[in-house]
Design an enzyme around this catalytic site. Sequence first.
Site, mmCIF file in Angstrom:
data_model
loop_
_atom_site.group_PDB
_atom_site.id
_atom_site.type_symbol
_atom_site.label_atom_id
_atom_site.label_comp_id
_atom_site.label_asym_id
_atom_site.label_seq_id
_atom_site.Cartn_x
_atom_site.Cartn_y
_atom_site.Cartn_z
ATOM 1 N N LYS A 238 2.845 130.799 47.354
ATOM 2 C CA LYS A 238 2.097 129.529 47.268
ATOM 3 C C LYS A 238 0.585 129.777 47.213
ATOM 4 O O LYS A 238 -0.148 129.025 46.583
ATOM 5 C CB LYS A 238 2.491 128.602 48.415
ATOM 6 C CG LYS A 238 3.973 128.198 48.315
ATOM 7 C CD LYS A 238 4.430 127.307 49.441
ATOM 8 C CE LYS A 238 5.919 127.025 49.347
ATOM 9 N NZ LYS A 238 6.748 128.174 49.750
ATOM 10 N N ASP A 301 2.914 126.091 55.550
ATOM 11 C CA ASP A 301 4.270 126.294 55.020
ATOM 12 C C ASP A 301 5.049 126.913 56.179
ATOM 13 O O ASP A 301 5.171 128.127 56.282
ATOM 14 C CB ASP A 301 4.201 127.220 53.803
ATOM 15 C CG ASP A 301 5.562 127.462 53.184
ATOM 16 O OD1 ASP A 301 6.475 126.637 53.403
ATOM 17 O OD2 ASP A 301 5.725 128.488 52.489
ATOM 18 N N CYS A 354 11.222 124.776 53.951
ATOM 19 C CA CYS A 354 12.342 124.843 52.999
ATOM 20 C C CYS A 354 13.629 124.512 53.759
ATOM 21 O O CYS A 354 14.635 125.190 53.631
ATOM 22 C CB CYS A 354 12.411 126.182 52.287
ATOM 23 S SG CYS A 354 12.478 127.603 53.393
#
Length: 406
Positions: A238, A301, A354
């Site tokens: 990312k 993240d 995720c």
Amino acid sequence: MKLHRNLVFAVIDALNLIFNENEYADKVVQKVLRYDKRWGSRDRGFIAETTYEMVRYKRLYTEIAEVKAPFTRPDLFRMWAVWAVLKGIKLPDWKQIEPTPERRIKGKFDELSQIRKFREAVPDWIDELCEKALGEKLWTEELAKLNEPAEVILRTNTLKTNKEELRKALLNENIVAEPIRGYASALKLVERANVFVTQAFKNGMFEVQDASSQLVAEFLEVEPGQRVVDTCAGAGGKSLHLAALMENKGQLISMDIYGSKLKELKRRARRNGAHNIEVREIDSTKVYKKLYGSADRVLIDAPCTGLGVLRRNPDSKWKMKPEFLDKIVKTQHEIIRNYSKIVKPGGKMVYATCSILPQENSHQVQSFLKSEEGKDFTLVKDKKIYASKSGYDGFYMALLEKSIKY
């Protein structure tokens, strides 16, 4: 289909390392594929795909084969024989393969296929947890999709090229890729191929990155010239995307607690021509505290259960324990409170995972907004991505804005 003994034995070796030695499936497959340089792409494909499929459906195959962990070599051959029978493959006359009751295998399969936790091969605790969190209909659809092998998706590195030029460059190397509607930089391979040996990859024209994952950096609304901090950068998928969206202008600080992952990020950044990335290993709280109140954009993240990416990491459902969820939720709770302080007034932050579990996603965001650290933030928008709806990995992302105090 003609079966080659050495290929089947390689699969058995791989399963032994994954199931009995607790090694990671992707690393094991890479290791086993190096056994014999003479293997062609079809041989390698057989080993990789068979291994992954047997890892994916481990619970179903062990139940039908009536074997229990730790698995002996004959146990693993029995499981393989079940796989072969269900695939309609004629079993070879090898001494490792006992007489196999094909009819009984098919009958047992029909019976177990009626029960979701066997049909989709998932531990009881994950099945119960996700059904409770998502509802029976969504979880049943999601689980079926998470058992399908993931396609190969590329992200065009716009620092070096554009989607059309990349498509042509790959075509010159006999790889057919097509754009995906709604994903600015994504190309999907029509057939699986080893893209890492292509000249286009060596030239830094693309990275392999799932389509859902490509939405995260875009969600952060970065602009060239800003100061951006990627707080859990890992090996930098990312971060590299953020650098491209920033057009190499401004400062991008990529942090992680693992120095080895940041080394890999540096290597990838060189290949990508991403010059505005600065890596910082979080070896003490000082590293991120120095940045408090200084960044236009912050990406968190967060580490998570990874339940949205079971398609590419099927072994994680067998490795994960129920207590891991409690531990990771606690970690996320602390991370969002600590790293949100890096955002300056008027700045924005994305919290992403995720995972498909609300406990790790919207519940974390709501809890943060009610906390002392989150009181100056508002939720601008969030997005829940399910594999069963999008066709790509399961993800969650929330964009939060910090108010300016006058």
